[in-house]
Design an enzyme around this catalytic site. Structure first.
Site, PDB file in Angstrom:
ATOM      1  CD  GLU A   1      -2.465   1.264   2.735  1.00  0.00           C
ATOM      2  OE1 GLU A   1      -3.395   2.076   2.871  1.00  0.00           O
ATOM      3  OE2 GLU A   1      -2.084   0.504   3.658  1.00  0.00           O
ATOM      4  CG  HIS A   2       1.352   3.585   2.850  1.00  0.00           C
ATOM      5  ND1 HIS A   2       0.530   2.851   3.686  1.00  0.00           N
ATOM      6  CD2 HIS A   2       0.672   4.728   2.554  1.00  0.00           C
ATOM      7  CE1 HIS A   2      -0.594   3.522   3.890  1.00  0.00           C
ATOM      8  NE2 HIS A   2      -0.536   4.654   3.215  1.00  0.00           N
TER       9      HIS A   2
END
Length: 436
Positions: A327-328
């Site tokens: 996601e990040h």
């Protein structure tokens, strides 16, 4: 926390537990949500009031009384510090500026003299945004969901938020006004999702639902998909930091904990080519954990789903990142712009030693609603595109149909669809003209 070496033969087996987090919704949860959705469809406002009493411990005579008034929003502004109002306003302005660049216009192609082709871009009429109100309050979620909807030109933005005790966090209300939210209801859980999807006497039916929530909210969104659009099924938050031994361990540790404090299922992973650096980061995480107000949550997350992984090379670390599609993704390396072209799968990418993931969470500009659980392989961050729909435009003049009609008829014939072909040939031959 696991300290692993990607070159070990048992690495995949040891890492599997982290990848599997939150995979099982459970039939029990799904059945509970199905029952709630069916109940809201059948009983509407009455069911909403019952679930609000049960889950939020909030008594109300009507769903209309659960709608936040303008006076309540005014009062929220009076309770929020000036510097906090300024920060939220700045975030809205920056997020709006970034999303303006994503807008697409209706276009027409006039490359052929007798045929006109194009695409019409139309904003959705009404959207619902879900703002979580559980273990923390998130005005940034309001901004990241409502602002791109407004930039897209959505006609009405309806917000729902669970309010145990009956009060919505004042910062959330300030963010809602700045972001252009039209209506706010003190409703949460699967019942709020059902109300937005199907409508009740008081809660309007929407075209799309966006925003994060707990497992019941995520399951409800999955089950109403098709009746309405949804953004994505968001799982627990995650961060992966790629490191080459450069930088400051305390900075990396702080970034890892910025995800761990979200909830116990959040995953924070460092993959580095320098074992010693990884050991120093792990030690720094332990030191910083003791300083956090959300230590219990962050510690459970770190101990269960945290990892420091040693890679043999930067390319090996990059390949690992592309495989899990975080996601990040932070590129905490000496030359992040050299690494960037090699990244294929990530929700958001943060470059260099002075770009913490938190910058993207709040006011850098890009959206923080990101694909989780490896879905960055095929999903994108929330954007203006999520709040518009596109229609194809086709115009043939008589000469245009005469020019291409033969090909249309032949393809219809080879597919065995006679009426398709006749809808063209009847025009080419002029049949039916005498029967006008």
């Amino acid at each position: 926390m696991k300290f692993l070496d990607i070159r070990d033969t048992n690495f995949d087996m040891e890492f599997a537990a982290i990848l599997a987090r939150g995979e099982e919704t459970g039939r029990e949860v799904e059945q509970v949500v199905l029952d709630i959705i069916a109940d809201v469809r059948a009983r509407g406002d009455e069911a909403l009031l019952e679930y609000t009493r049960r889950f939020d411990r909030l008594e109300a005579d009507s769903v209309a009384s659960l709608q936040v008034t303008e006076d309540e929003v005014d009062y929220a502004f009076a309770r929020v510090k000036d510097e906090e109002i300024a920060a939220l306003k700045l975030a809205v302005e920056r997020v709006a500026r970034f999303h303006e660049k994503q807008k697409q216009e209706t276009w027409l192609s006039t490359g052929e003299p007798d045929i006109l082709l194009g695409q019409m871009v139309t904003p959705l009429e009404r959207v619902g945004i879900y703002v979580p109100g559980g273990k923390a309050s998130y005005p940034s979620s309001v901004i990241m969901n409502a602002v791109p909807a407004r930039v897209a030109g959505v006609g009405e933005v309806v917000m729902v938020a669970p309010t145990p005790g009956g009060e919505i966090n004042p910062h959330v209300l300030v963010a809602a006004r700045f972001s252009g939210v039209d209506r706010i209801f003190r409703l949460g859980g699967a019942q709020a999702v059902a109300a937005l999807a199907y409508g009740t006497a008081t809660v309007p039916k929407v075209d799309k639902i966006t925003g994060p929530g707990n497992i019941y909210v995520a399951t409800a969104k999955k089950l109403v998909f098709g009746q309405v659009g949804i953004d994505m099924i968001a799982g627990p938050s995650e961060i992966l930091v790629i490191n080459d031994g450069s930088g400051t361990p305390a900075h990396i540790a702080a970034d890892l904990l910025s995800q761990a404090e979200h909830d116990e299922l959040a995953s924070s992973i460092l993959i580095t080519t320098d074992r010693g650096f990884g050991e120093r980061v792990a030690a720094e995480v332990e030191r910083q954990l003791a300083e956090l107000s959300r230590e219990t949550i962050a510690r459970r997350s770190w101990e269960t789903y945290g990892a420091v992984i040693v890679a043999g090379s930067l390319d090996e670390a990059i390949a690992f990142s592309n495989r899990i599609a975080p996601e990040h993704l932070e590129l905490a390396v000496t030359n992040p712009f050299d690494v960037l072209p090699k990244i294929r799968n990530a929700g958001a990418i943060f470059l260099g030693h002075f770009t913490p993931e938190a910058a993207g969470d709040y006011l850098a500009g890009p959206n923080h609603t990101l694909p989780t659980g490896g879905t960055a392989r095929f999903f994108s961050p929330l954007s203006v595109d999520d709040f518009v729909k596109k229609s194809s435009i086709v115009y043939f003049s008589e000469s245009g149909l005469n020019r291409l009609g033969g090909g249309i008829v032949r393809i219809a014939e080879l597919e065995g669809l006679e009426a398709h072909g006749r809808s063209v040939s009847v025009r080419l031959k002029g049949e039916g003209e005498a029967r006008k």
